[in-house]
Design an enzyme around this catalytic site. Structure first.
Site, mmCIF file in Angstrom:
data_model
loop_
_atom_site.group_PDB
_atom_site.id
_atom_site.type_symbol
_atom_site.label_atom_id
_atom_site.label_comp_id
_atom_site.label_asym_id
_atom_site.label_seq_id
_atom_site.Cartn_x
_atom_site.Cartn_y
_atom_site.Cartn_z
ATOM 1 N N SER A 197 47.618 41.354 42.739
ATOM 2 C CA SER A 197 48.044 41.294 41.335
ATOM 3 C C SER A 197 49.307 42.105 41.121
ATOM 4 O O SER A 197 49.518 43.136 41.777
ATOM 5 C CB SER A 197 46.915 41.872 40.475
ATOM 6 O OG SER A 197 47.357 42.095 39.164
ATOM 7 N N TYR B 29 40.219 48.464 37.928
ATOM 8 C CA TYR B 29 40.467 47.125 38.481
ATOM 9 C C TYR B 29 41.764 47.125 39.298
ATOM 10 O O TYR B 29 41.804 46.651 40.432
ATOM 11 C CB TYR B 29 40.556 46.079 37.355
ATOM 12 C CG TYR B 29 41.153 44.784 37.833
ATOM 13 C CD1 TYR B 29 40.413 43.901 38.607
ATOM 14 C CD2 TYR B 29 42.493 44.461 37.556
ATOM 15 C CE1 TYR B 29 40.981 42.729 39.088
ATOM 16 C CE2 TYR B 29 43.058 43.290 38.031
ATOM 17 C CZ TYR B 29 42.299 42.427 38.798
ATOM 18 O OH TYR B 29 42.868 41.280 39.285
ATOM 19 N N LYS C 59 42.677 46.566 43.583
ATOM 20 C CA LYS C 59 43.673 45.673 44.214
ATOM 21 C C LYS C 59 44.602 46.477 45.115
ATOM 22 O O LYS C 59 44.929 46.067 46.235
ATOM 23 C CB LYS C 59 44.487 44.940 43.149
ATOM 24 C CG LYS C 59 43.709 43.921 42.348
ATOM 25 C CD LYS C 59 43.305 42.723 43.201
ATOM 26 C CE LYS C 59 42.416 41.755 42.450
ATOM 27 N NZ LYS C 59 41.734 40.781 43.298
HETATM 28 P P1 NAD Z 1 37.449 34.240 38.289
HETATM 29 O O1 NAD Z 1 36.519 35.294 37.792
HETATM 30 O O2 NAD Z 1 37.471 32.948 37.590
HETATM 31 O O3 NAD Z 1 37.181 33.978 39.846
HETATM 32 C C1 NAD Z 1 36.649 34.938 40.711
HETATM 33 C C2 NAD Z 1 35.452 34.312 41.393
HETATM 34 O O4 NAD Z 1 34.865 35.251 42.294
HETATM 35 C C3 NAD Z 1 34.358 33.897 40.406
HETATM 36 O O5 NAD Z 1 34.013 32.544 40.677
HETATM 37 C C4 NAD Z 1 33.211 34.836 40.701
HETATM 38 O O6 NAD Z 1 31.939 34.248 40.463
HETATM 39 C C5 NAD Z 1 33.454 35.139 42.179
HETATM 40 N N1 NAD Z 1 32.879 36.392 42.658
HETATM 41 C C6 NAD Z 1 33.027 37.651 42.170
HETATM 42 N N2 NAD Z 1 32.353 38.533 42.933
HETATM 43 C C7 NAD Z 1 31.770 37.817 43.936
HETATM 44 C C8 NAD Z 1 30.955 38.168 45.046
HETATM 45 N N3 NAD Z 1 30.566 39.426 45.275
HETATM 46 N N4 NAD Z 1 30.534 37.181 45.857
HETATM 47 C C9 NAD Z 1 30.891 35.891 45.623
HETATM 48 N N5 NAD Z 1 31.671 35.505 44.609
HETATM 49 C C10 NAD Z 1 32.110 36.466 43.761
HETATM 50 O O7 NAD Z 1 38.905 34.883 38.325
HETATM 51 P P2 NAD Z 1 40.302 34.210 38.677
HETATM 52 O O8 NAD Z 1 41.160 34.374 37.490
HETATM 53 O O9 NAD Z 1 40.101 32.883 39.282
HETATM 54 O O10 NAD Z 1 40.828 35.244 39.759
HETATM 55 C C11 NAD Z 1 40.706 35.024 41.153
HETATM 56 C C12 NAD Z 1 41.226 36.252 41.876
HETATM 57 O O11 NAD Z 1 42.578 36.467 41.486
HETATM 58 C C13 NAD Z 1 40.480 37.537 41.535
HETATM 59 O O12 NAD Z 1 40.376 38.317 42.700
HETATM 60 C C14 NAD Z 1 41.381 38.206 40.525
HETATM 61 O O13 NAD Z 1 41.231 39.606 40.529
HETATM 62 C C15 NAD Z 1 42.742 37.801 41.034
HETATM 63 N N6 NAD Z 1 43.787 37.832 39.993
HETATM 64 C C16 NAD Z 1 43.574 37.162 38.825
HETATM 65 C C17 NAD Z 1 44.536 37.204 37.835
HETATM 66 C C18 NAD Z 1 44.303 36.545 36.511
HETATM 67 O O14 NAD Z 1 44.937 36.938 35.532
HETATM 68 N N7 NAD Z 1 43.450 35.541 36.402
HETATM 69 C C19 NAD Z 1 45.726 37.907 38.049
HETATM 70 C C20 NAD Z 1 45.912 38.566 39.261
HETATM 71 C C21 NAD Z 1 44.928 38.508 40.234
HETATM 72 C C1 WQD Z 2 48.951 39.798 27.985
HETATM 73 C C2 WQD Z 2 49.673 40.308 26.745
HETATM 74 C C3 WQD Z 2 48.589 42.167 25.684
HETATM 75 C C4 WQD Z 2 45.019 40.012 24.368
HETATM 76 C C5 WQD Z 2 45.964 41.479 32.884
HETATM 77 C C6 WQD Z 2 45.660 42.416 34.017
HETATM 78 C C7 WQD Z 2 46.476 42.035 35.215
HETATM 79 C C8 WQD Z 2 46.267 40.565 35.568
HETATM 80 C C9 WQD Z 2 46.485 39.685 34.397
HETATM 81 C C10 WQD Z 2 44.469 40.407 37.075
HETATM 82 C C11 WQD Z 2 49.702 41.835 26.664
HETATM 83 C C12 WQD Z 2 48.603 40.965 24.773
HETATM 84 C C13 WQD Z 2 46.237 40.329 24.932
HETATM 85 C C14 WQD Z 2 44.881 40.036 22.955
HETATM 86 C C15 WQD Z 2 47.197 40.660 22.779
HETATM 87 N N1 WQD Z 2 44.927 40.295 35.941
HETATM 88 N N2 WQD Z 2 47.301 40.650 24.163
HETATM 89 N N3 WQD Z 2 45.989 40.364 22.211
HETATM 90 O O1 WQD Z 2 47.333 42.806 30.389
HETATM 91 O O2 WQD Z 2 49.352 41.481 31.176
HETATM 92 O O3 WQD Z 2 47.356 41.570 32.583
HETATM 93 O O4 WQD Z 2 45.674 40.137 33.300
HETATM 94 O O5 WQD Z 2 44.951 40.918 38.014
HETATM 95 O O6 WQD Z 2 46.062 42.876 36.240
HETATM 96 O O7 WQD Z 2 45.978 43.738 33.616
HETATM 97 O O8 WQD Z 2 47.260 40.271 30.513
HETATM 98 O O9 WQD Z 2 46.384 38.485 29.082
HETATM 99 O O10 WQD Z 2 45.368 40.799 28.906
HETATM 100 O O11 WQD Z 2 47.682 40.422 28.065
HETATM 101 O O12 WQD Z 2 48.154 40.966 22.075
HETATM 102 O O13 WQD Z 2 43.806 39.803 22.390
HETATM 103 O O14 WQD Z 2 48.952 39.870 25.603
HETATM 104 O O15 WQD Z 2 48.825 43.355 24.961
HETATM 105 O O16 WQD Z 2 50.928 42.184 26.116
HETATM 106 P P1 WQD Z 2 47.880 41.646 31.110
HETATM 107 P P2 WQD Z 2 46.576 39.959 29.144
#
Ligand code: NAD
Ligand code: WQD
Length: 339
Positions: A125, A150, A154
């Site tokens: 991330s 969180y 990562k």
């Molecule tokens: P998501 O929650 O939809 O997907 C994660 C999946 O992992 C889920 O299906 C959940 O059931 C599964 N899971 C969690 N713990 C588990 C375990 N112990 N065993 C088996 N399955 C397990 O989230 P996503 O948005 O698809 O994110 C996927 C990955 O990308 C995550 O690692 C997340 O941290 C990372 N990521 C997401 C974002 C975002 O904003 N969505 C941003 C950066 C990184």
């Molecule tokens: C985006 C913008 C909020 C909700 C997070 C994690 C990051 C990554 C992505 C996994 C910000 C604003 C949000 C609301 C708002 N995830 N906001 N009202 O914080 O950039 O990133 O998700 O790795 O690690 O930190 O994403 O979607 O929460 O927020 O105004 O109800 O929207 O302040 O500016 P963020 P977000």
């Protein structure tokens, strides 16, 4: 064609990646414990592609379950999506986050070593850049100080991958640093389905638009940005999924460890998102301006040059596409995968 194991593959990004891998001709095996997802997502991927996915209900921390999966399938590469991702919850329950996220990584690496599987791509991330690096972020910048557990999971997992790869140069690792994934497949059949009150902006917006929530609070309007709200690098989940296909193509041909930002490189504000969503969809998103949220940075966006140079990948979708596809998914599935 090669076979890819998607750990946590039933989730939001995993299900979209499964679809793009199948369309590119790869075989896909998914293992998930459905902690934050539903097997229905994978059933819909099968429908959309007309191709089967081998699906295991398994906890990725469970070494015995992983051993069985590796014994029953000839896995060429793993993509590790499995993890808990709710920032606020990680502050309240840090041990749960460290236990789940780090143990899944350790168990996967142990069982890959035992099974002789040499390629892994990790869902990292942009949060690992921390608070001090200037935007746009480049992959050569050092990891920084994270504002929540969180983010630290990562950062720590990136370190674990680096150490494991150093100890075993035959292990190939790609760390993908996602920015802010939003949007959904254009069919509206798969999308993001968060449990409970959404933490992230776009699912909150769509739930207000569909009438599940009253009003969006925009967190802060006094940031040092053009309109006073935070800037983020929103990326369409289908572009992100295609980035994983390019990363799989690459890792099957190259050794070593590489880090890639997956973002568009173009920042948009919270107000841009709300206004664009209302304009392209013709719906109102009731919103008010509130206090800043603890831990939010004024701006986070990528320099995405390296992914273009080495993977030949760049984003193709616009903010209009992202807003239209998020709404298309939510409108067709007001309660997500639950009937
Ligand atoms: P998501 O929650 O939809 O997907 C994660 C999946 O992992 C889920 O299906 C959940 O059931 C599964 N899971 C969690 N713990 C588990 C375990 N112990 N065993 C088996 N399955 C397990 O989230 P996503 O948005 O698809 O994110 C996927 C990955 O990308 C995550 O690692 C997340 O941290 C990372 N990521 C997401 C974002 C975002 O904003 N969505 C941003 C950066 C990184
Ligand atoms: C985006 C913008 C909020 C909700 C997070 C994690 C990051 C990554 C992505 C996994 C910000 C604003 C949000 C609301 C708002 N995830 N906001 N009202 O914080 O950039 O990133 O998700 O790795 O690690 O930190 O994403 O979607 O929460 O927020 O105004 O109800 O929207 O302040 O500016 P963020 P977000």
């Amino acid at each position: 064609m090669a076979t890819v194991l998607l750990a946590g593959g039933a989730g939001y990004i995993g299900s979209h990646t499964a679809l793009e891998l199948l369309n590119a001709g790869y075989e896909v095996v998914v293992a998930d414990n459905y902690a934050n997802s539903s097997p229905e997502a994978i059933r819909r991927v099968e429908k959309l592609t007309g191709k089967p996915v081998k699906l295991y209900e398994a906890d990725i921390r469970d070494n015995a379950a992983l051993r069985r999966i590796f014994a029953e399938n000839r896995i060429d590469a793993v993509i590790h999506f499995a993890g808990l991702k709710a920032v606020g919850e990680s502050v309240a329950k840090p041990l749960m986050y460290y236990r789940n996220n780090i143990d899944t990584t350790l168990s996967l690496l142990e069982e890959m070593a035992a099974a002789g599987v040499k390629n892994i791509i990790f869902s990292s991330s942009a949060t690992v850049y921390g608070e001090a690096n200037p935007v746009p972020y480049t992959e050569t910048m050092p990891r920084g100080t994270c504002s929540n557990p969180y983010g630290w999971t990562k950062s720590m997992m990136e370190q674990i991958f680096e150490d494991a790869q150093k100890a075993d140069p035959a292990l190939s690792v790609i760390l993908l640093r996602y920015f802010n994934p939003i949007g959904a497949h254009e069919s509206g059949m798969i999308g993001e389905d968060p449990q409970g009150i959404p933490n992230n902006l776009m699912p909150y917006v769509t739930q207000v638009a569909v009438g599940r929530r009253e009003c969006l609070t925009i967190f802060g309007k006094d940031y040092p940005t053009p309109d006073g709200t935070c800037l983020r690098d929103y990326i369409h989940v289908v572009d992100l999924a295609k980035g994983h296909v390019k990363a799989i193509d690459y890792i099957l041909q190259h050794d070593g460890l590489e880090i890639f930002n997956l973002g568009t490189g173009t920042p948009y504000s919270v107000t841009d998102i709300v206004e664009t969503f209302q304009r392209v969809n013709g719906v109102e998103v009731k919103h008010v301006y509130g206090e800043r949220r603890a831990g939010d940075l004024p701006a986070s966006y990528a320099n995405a040059d390296k992914a273009l140079r080495l993977l030949g990948w760049k984003t193709e979708k616009t903010l209009d596409d992202m807003c239209r596809d998020s709404w298309n998914w939510q409108r067709q599935n007001p309660n997500g995968y639950r009937e």
